[in-house]
Write a protein that holds these residues in place. Sequence first.
Motif, PDB file in Angstrom:
ATOM      1  N   THR A   1     -13.755  -3.515  46.454  1.00  0.00           N
ATOM      2  CA  THR A   1     -13.255  -4.936  47.151  1.00  0.00           C
ATOM      3  C   THR A   1     -14.298  -5.286  47.982  1.00  0.00           C
ATOM      4  O   THR A   1     -14.802  -4.702  48.762  1.00  0.00           O
ATOM      5  N   LEU A   2     -14.652  -6.654  47.710  1.00  0.00           N
ATOM      6  CA  LEU A   2     -15.632  -7.315  48.541  1.00  0.00           C
ATOM      7  C   LEU A   2     -14.824  -8.484  49.447  1.00  0.00           C
ATOM      8  O   LEU A   2     -14.195  -9.110  49.287  1.00  0.00           O
ATOM      9  N   GLY A   3     -15.706  -8.124  50.781  1.00  0.00           N
ATOM     10  CA  GLY A   3     -15.310  -9.131  51.965  1.00  0.00           C
ATOM     11  C   GLY A   3     -16.485 -10.300  51.941  1.00  0.00           C
ATOM     12  O   GLY A   3     -17.497  -9.852  52.272  1.00  0.00           O
ATOM     13  N   LEU A   4     -15.877 -11.486  51.702  1.00  0.00           N
ATOM     14  CA  LEU A   4     -16.809 -12.498  51.861  1.00  0.00           C
ATOM     15  C   LEU A   4     -16.662 -13.158  53.187  1.00  0.00           C
ATOM     16  O   LEU A   4     -15.850 -13.823  53.324  1.00  0.00           O
ATOM     17  N   ILE A   5     -17.671 -12.850  53.996  1.00  0.00           N
ATOM     18  CA  ILE A   5     -17.665 -13.432  55.619  1.00  0.00           C
ATOM     19  C   ILE A   5     -18.334 -14.639  55.577  1.00  0.00           C
ATOM     20  O   ILE A   5     -19.355 -14.908  55.172  1.00  0.00           O
ATOM     21  N   VAL A   6     -17.607 -15.776  55.928  1.00  0.00           N
ATOM     22  CA  VAL A   6     -17.910 -17.178  55.976  1.00  0.00           C
ATOM     23  C   VAL A   6     -18.492 -17.246  57.280  1.00  0.00           C
ATOM     24  O   VAL A   6     -17.699 -17.346  58.446  1.00  0.00           O
ATOM     25  N   ALA A   7     -19.927 -17.166  57.690  1.00  0.00           N
ATOM     26  CA  ALA A   7     -20.471 -17.514  58.878  1.00  0.00           C
ATOM     27  C   ALA A   7     -21.048 -18.861  59.211  1.00  0.00           C
ATOM     28  O   ALA A   7     -21.863 -18.901  60.194  1.00  0.00           O
ATOM     29  N   THR A   8     -20.484 -19.522  58.626  1.00  0.00           N
ATOM     30  CA  THR A   8     -21.015 -21.076  58.558  1.00  0.00           C
ATOM     31  C   THR A   8     -19.935 -22.006  58.192  1.00  0.00           C
ATOM     32  O   THR A   8     -19.248 -21.755  57.145  1.00  0.00           O
ATOM     33  N   LEU A   9     -19.653 -22.919  58.941  1.00  0.00           N
ATOM     34  CA  LEU A   9     -18.761 -24.292  58.130  1.00  0.00           C
ATOM     35  C   LEU A   9     -19.327 -25.502  58.256  1.00  0.00           C
ATOM     36  O   LEU A   9     -18.809 -26.490  58.014  1.00  0.00           O
ATOM     37  N   SER A  10     -20.712 -25.334  58.455  1.00  0.00           N
ATOM     38  CA  SER A  10     -21.610 -26.785  58.540  1.00  0.00           C
ATOM     39  C   SER A  10     -22.691 -26.716  57.482  1.00  0.00           C
ATOM     40  O   SER A  10     -23.081 -27.924  57.024  1.00  0.00           O
ATOM     41  N   ALA A  11     -23.091 -25.673  57.037  1.00  0.00           N
ATOM     42  CA  ALA A  11     -24.209 -25.790  56.157  1.00  0.00           C
ATOM     43  C   ALA A  11     -24.135 -25.998  54.846  1.00  0.00           C
ATOM     44  O   ALA A  11     -22.724 -25.741  54.302  1.00  0.00           O
ATOM     45  N   GLU A  12     -24.552 -27.053  54.207  1.00  0.00           N
ATOM     46  CA  GLU A  12     -24.398 -27.539  52.915  1.00  0.00           C
ATOM     47  C   GLU A  12     -24.495 -26.508  51.700  1.00  0.00           C
ATOM     48  O   GLU A  12     -25.506 -25.717  51.856  1.00  0.00           O
ATOM     49  N   TYR A  48     -21.955 -24.246  51.378  1.00  0.00           N
ATOM     50  CA  TYR A  48     -21.326 -22.845  51.561  1.00  0.00           C
ATOM     51  C   TYR A  48     -20.293 -22.442  50.554  1.00  0.00           C
ATOM     52  O   TYR A  48     -19.967 -21.382  50.242  1.00  0.00           O
ATOM     53  N   LEU A  49     -19.362 -23.696  50.177  1.00  0.00           N
ATOM     54  CA  LEU A  49     -18.224 -23.404  49.651  1.00  0.00           C
ATOM     55  C   LEU A  49     -18.759 -23.239  48.129  1.00  0.00           C
ATOM     56  O   LEU A  49     -17.874 -22.302  47.344  1.00  0.00           O
ATOM     57  N   ASP A  50     -19.886 -23.725  47.562  1.00  0.00           N
ATOM     58  CA  ASP A  50     -20.556 -23.329  46.077  1.00  0.00           C
ATOM     59  C   ASP A  50     -20.696 -21.826  46.215  1.00  0.00           C
ATOM     60  O   ASP A  50     -20.455 -21.310  45.031  1.00  0.00           O
ATOM     61  N   VAL A  51     -21.471 -21.430  47.044  1.00  0.00           N
ATOM     62  CA  VAL A  51     -21.804 -19.867  47.027  1.00  0.00           C
ATOM     63  C   VAL A  51     -20.535 -19.112  47.331  1.00  0.00           C
ATOM     64  O   VAL A  51     -20.344 -18.169  46.471  1.00  0.00           O
TER      65      VAL A  51
END
Length: 469
Positions: free
Chosen positions: A270-281, A283-286
């Motif tokens: 199980t991998l936890g994907l920590i989103v540490a930015t909501l503004s960088a262009e 990040y949703l694609d990553v």
Amino acid sequence: MTSSETSASAFSSSDTAALERQAEVEQPVTLEQIWNENHRRSCVDWIRKSGYKRVCLQFPDDYLPHSNAISVGLKELLAPEDVKVFILADTTYGSCCVDEIAAAHVDADSVIHFGNACRSRATRLPVLYLYPELPLDVNVLLDKLLSLRVESKDRQLCVYLDIGYQYLYGEQLKKQLLEALEPKELLLELFPPIEADSKTTKETTSLERICIFIGADNQRFANLSLTAPAAVQWHIYDGSCGSLSSKNPLTAQFIRRRYFHIEKCKDAQTLGLIVATLSAEGYLDVVTRLQTMAKGRGIKTQLISVGRINPAKLANFLEIDCFVLIGCPFNNMYDSKEYYKPIVSVFEAEMALNPAWHMRYPEAYVTDFKQLLPEGRSFLPFDAADIPENDVSLVSGRLRGAVNDSLQTAGDPASLALATQAKMALMTTDTGLSFEDRTWQGLDPALGQTEPAKLQQGLSGIPINYSHQ
């Protein structure tokens, strides 16, 4: 302290943790260094030219003592116009990132960002970056760099200016460096670059180059030195104390530690994907790309957004075997020893999950996740069919299997059914069910087991002068 108290303290913060939290402090700055005539003129011209009416001023922790004076000064300069100015005294993730989320709370139409900046392209609001202007004696700098003259002669020399010294950038400084060191070629660069869409480092043809960073040994230097192509040696000139030192960030110990975390990422269920930015262009694609690669290997993923991370927050996710931090280039976790589970960057997760990186040694570290997307220079396409059917973990020695269509051509039907069933059981398990058997017990009241305490008159009045004292 009992074992239960020790365990509790590891998973919770003390009452004074908020007051004792270490601020993001760099070299101390004065008001004149961060708000001089150049800064004032840049701000006023930028606001008036675009007609902004609600402007947020974002400061790092060590600039906050000067925030009110800057806000009042800017209002006075814009007195004829109806412009409202707001101070962002805290950030959702890191002070280097533009906090568009906090700015949206006051319906801001623009942000002026002071101090350290990763310059990740903001997607919602226009941003003006203002850097400090720290004092630097150029003559002392040139005298110190003379010790590198023999080493630099007939080689490519790259000199990077940190944010506090970017105001010195120009032909005059370049000419002085050429005369002092006599390199074959001189590249004078700004870091971070002024243009938001510029490459972090320009392509160079020589790996036998000398690199000099004019600034402190900080996170920006770590980011630059890891991402730049291999060099003979890195040198740091600290303008605050006038010292010249050498450093090699890509040590064997660092590389071994990061490759160990890459193997742990491969072993994860199980991998936890920590989103540490909501503004960088991007990040949703990553996030989508990581989920696709993990699914191809039969690994579950959980999307997490908890603001600034710390060991106590991530310790709540006991079912996660490894975390992937999706943040700006300056917000990567290179050393996560204090955390209970390993934390890897997007680049390290890419090396673990994408078979195209198998047996491929990268020329340089990648901290900007946009470079791993199709438009980036470090992009390698992902094909689930290339995932090896049987792979041995270098950490546990166990056999790892892949979940893709290529398994249908390997092995007999019985063994195939058994392998697929095991993997599918892991993939379809509801993660929420893992919390069903968790229990929590508060303080033990021990009713009837202790003698009653004597009744005594309590304190009355106000703390400065109790009535019976």
